[in-house]
Scaffold this motif. Structure first.
Motif, PDB file in Angstrom:
ATOM      1  N   GLU A 172      71.066 -60.663   5.171  1.00  0.00           N
ATOM      2  CA  GLU A 172      72.480 -60.780   4.810  1.00  0.00           C
ATOM      3  C   GLU A 172      72.690 -61.904   3.795  1.00  0.00           C
ATOM      4  O   GLU A 172      73.454 -61.753   2.833  1.00  0.00           O
ATOM      5  N   LEU A 173      71.995 -63.003   3.997  1.00  0.00           N
ATOM      6  CA  LEU A 173      72.104 -64.119   3.050  1.00  0.00           C
ATOM      7  C   LEU A 173      71.534 -63.733   1.690  1.00  0.00           C
ATOM      8  O   LEU A 173      72.124 -64.023   0.649  1.00  0.00           O
ATOM      9  N   ILE A 174      70.381 -63.075   1.703  1.00  0.00           N
ATOM     10  CA  ILE A 174      69.753 -62.655   0.452  1.00  0.00           C
ATOM     11  C   ILE A 174      70.661 -61.694  -0.312  1.00  0.00           C
ATOM     12  O   ILE A 174      70.775 -61.767  -1.545  1.00  0.00           O
ATOM     13  N   ALA A 175      71.350 -60.809   0.428  1.00  0.00           N
ATOM     14  CA  ALA A 175      72.250 -59.845  -0.215  1.00  0.00           C
ATOM     15  C   ALA A 175      73.376 -60.546  -0.967  1.00  0.00           C
ATOM     16  O   ALA A 175      73.873 -60.039  -1.984  1.00  0.00           O
ATOM     17  N   GLN A 176      73.766 -61.715  -0.482  1.00  0.00           N
ATOM     18  CA  GLN A 176      74.866 -62.445  -1.117  1.00  0.00           C
ATOM     19  C   GLN A 176      74.456 -63.130  -2.424  1.00  0.00           C
ATOM     20  O   GLN A 176      75.297 -63.698  -3.118  1.00  0.00           O
ATOM     21  N   THR A 177      73.174 -63.066  -2.769  1.00  0.00           N
ATOM     22  CA  THR A 177      72.710 -63.663  -4.026  1.00  0.00           C
ATOM     23  C   THR A 177      72.632 -62.633  -5.153  1.00  0.00           C
ATOM     24  O   THR A 177      72.211 -62.968  -6.263  1.00  0.00           O
ATOM     25  N   HIS A 178      73.048 -61.402  -4.890  1.00  0.00           N
ATOM     26  CA  HIS A 178      72.909 -60.339  -5.886  1.00  0.00           C
ATOM     27  C   HIS A 178      73.775 -60.578  -7.114  1.00  0.00           C
ATOM     28  O   HIS A 178      73.545 -59.964  -8.170  1.00  0.00           O
ATOM     29  N   PHE A 179      74.770 -61.439  -7.016  1.00  0.00           N
ATOM     30  CA  PHE A 179      75.591 -61.755  -8.189  1.00  0.00           C
ATOM     31  C   PHE A 179      74.763 -62.366  -9.314  1.00  0.00           C
ATOM     32  O   PHE A 179      75.164 -62.338 -10.488  1.00  0.00           O
ATOM     33  N   LEU A 180      73.590 -62.922  -8.968  1.00  0.00           N
ATOM     34  CA  LEU A 180      72.728 -63.538  -9.982  1.00  0.00           C
ATOM     35  C   LEU A 180      72.236 -62.510 -11.010  1.00  0.00           C
ATOM     36  O   LEU A 180      71.823 -62.886 -12.105  1.00  0.00           O
ATOM     37  N   TYR A 181      72.276 -61.235 -10.645  1.00  0.00           N
ATOM     38  CA  TYR A 181      71.824 -60.183 -11.557  1.00  0.00           C
ATOM     39  C   TYR A 181      72.959 -59.665 -12.431  1.00  0.00           C
ATOM     40  O   TYR A 181      72.766 -58.759 -13.242  1.00  0.00           O
ATOM     41  N   GLU A 182      74.146 -60.251 -12.270  1.00  0.00           N
ATOM     42  CA  GLU A 182      75.303 -59.877 -13.079  1.00  0.00           C
ATOM     43  C   GLU A 182      75.603 -60.985 -14.088  1.00  0.00           C
ATOM     44  O   GLU A 182      75.286 -62.152 -13.850  1.00  0.00           O
ATOM     45  N   LYS A 183      76.206 -60.624 -15.195  1.00  0.00           N
ATOM     46  CA  LYS A 183      76.547 -61.588 -16.229  1.00  0.00           C
ATOM     47  C   LYS A 183      77.774 -62.388 -15.811  1.00  0.00           C
ATOM     48  O   LYS A 183      78.768 -61.807 -15.355  1.00  0.00           O
ATOM     49  N   PRO A 184      77.740 -63.715 -15.948  1.00  0.00           N
ATOM     50  CA  PRO A 184      78.929 -64.520 -15.608  1.00  0.00           C
ATOM     51  C   PRO A 184      80.113 -64.128 -16.492  1.00  0.00           C
ATOM     52  O   PRO A 184      79.939 -63.784 -17.666  1.00  0.00           O
ATOM     53  N   LYS A 185      81.307 -64.170 -15.938  1.00  0.00           N
ATOM     54  CA  LYS A 185      82.508 -63.850 -16.705  1.00  0.00           C
ATOM     55  C   LYS A 185      83.017 -65.117 -17.404  1.00  0.00           C
ATOM     56  O   LYS A 185      82.767 -66.226 -16.955  1.00  0.00           O
TER      57      LYS A 185
END
Length: 211
Positions: A55-68
């Motif tokens: 669950e914690l690892i899943a919350q790091t998936h934003f790292l694969y998205e470009k910052p706004k």
């Protein structure tokens, strides 16, 4: 737990970059990064129940998205201090310009904190009045990745526009001078115009501008 670029301070971002640069497996990088963003030791993460760690690892998936990026604000509250954004490039001091030139060709992810220390000034002070390490500490501890990129985008665009205006104005002045110049002065003006255009070409090459 840091779960977005909006919540990630620049100092943590630098640590994420350091982890990504390590010569270790991708699984090890994920573990190290997740522990960092969760504010825990790797040993704690490794001894957690599998479902909880996933669950914690899943919350790091934003790292694969470009910052706004968003519209830059006039000021930023960083810790106990209020920092004012230098919005007019013509207010830049010689020291700021020299420091900017020292970092401008570095990758943005490596120079972002130093750029912020150039364009964000503690309220009530002038550039250089405050200890640079103290400024960097506030920036790395409290300024988010998204806010920093928004400021960088605003400043870079403003800087480019001011340089373009300066070059065009100078070239126009030289054209006008050529009309009224004496014959012996025209060669000097031609040489100056050539030098100006070489500077413009160098800027285009260095920054990738087009106009």
């Amino acid at each position: 737990m840091i779960t977005s670029w909006k919540d990630m301070p620049l100092g943590v971002y630098a640590q994420v970059l350091d982890i990504n640069g390590l010569h270790i497996s991708e699984d090890e990088k994920i573990i190290k990064t997740t522990a960092l963003l969760a504010g825990m030791k790797e040993e704690e993460l490794m001894t957690m129940p599998l479902l909880d760690s996933k669950e914690l690892i899943a919350q790091t998936h934003f790292l694969y998205e470009k910052p706004k990026t968003r519209r830059a604000r006039r000021s930023y509250k960083l810790g106990k201090k209020n920092y004012i954004l230098m919005r007019d490039v013509y207010d830049m001091t010689t020291a700021q310009y020299i420091n900017y030139q020292a970092i401008v060709q570095q990758p943005i992810e490596k120079s972002i904190s130093n750029l912020m220390a150039i364009v964000l000034i503690p309220e009530g002070t002038k550039y250089g009045d405050t200890n640079e390490n103290d400024v960097l500490d506030d920036i790395n501890n409290y300024l988010s990745v998204e806010d920093a990129l928004s400021v960088a985008d605003f400043f870079t665009r403003s800087f480019e526009k001011s340089i373009k205006r300066m070059l065009r104005y100078s070239d126009g002045m030289m054209t006008a001078a050529m009309i009224t110049a004496k014959k012996e002065d025209k060669e000097m003006i031609k040489a100056a115009r050539t030098e100006l255009r070489l500077v413009a070409e160098a800027l285009r090459s260095a920054f990738g501008w087009s106009w």
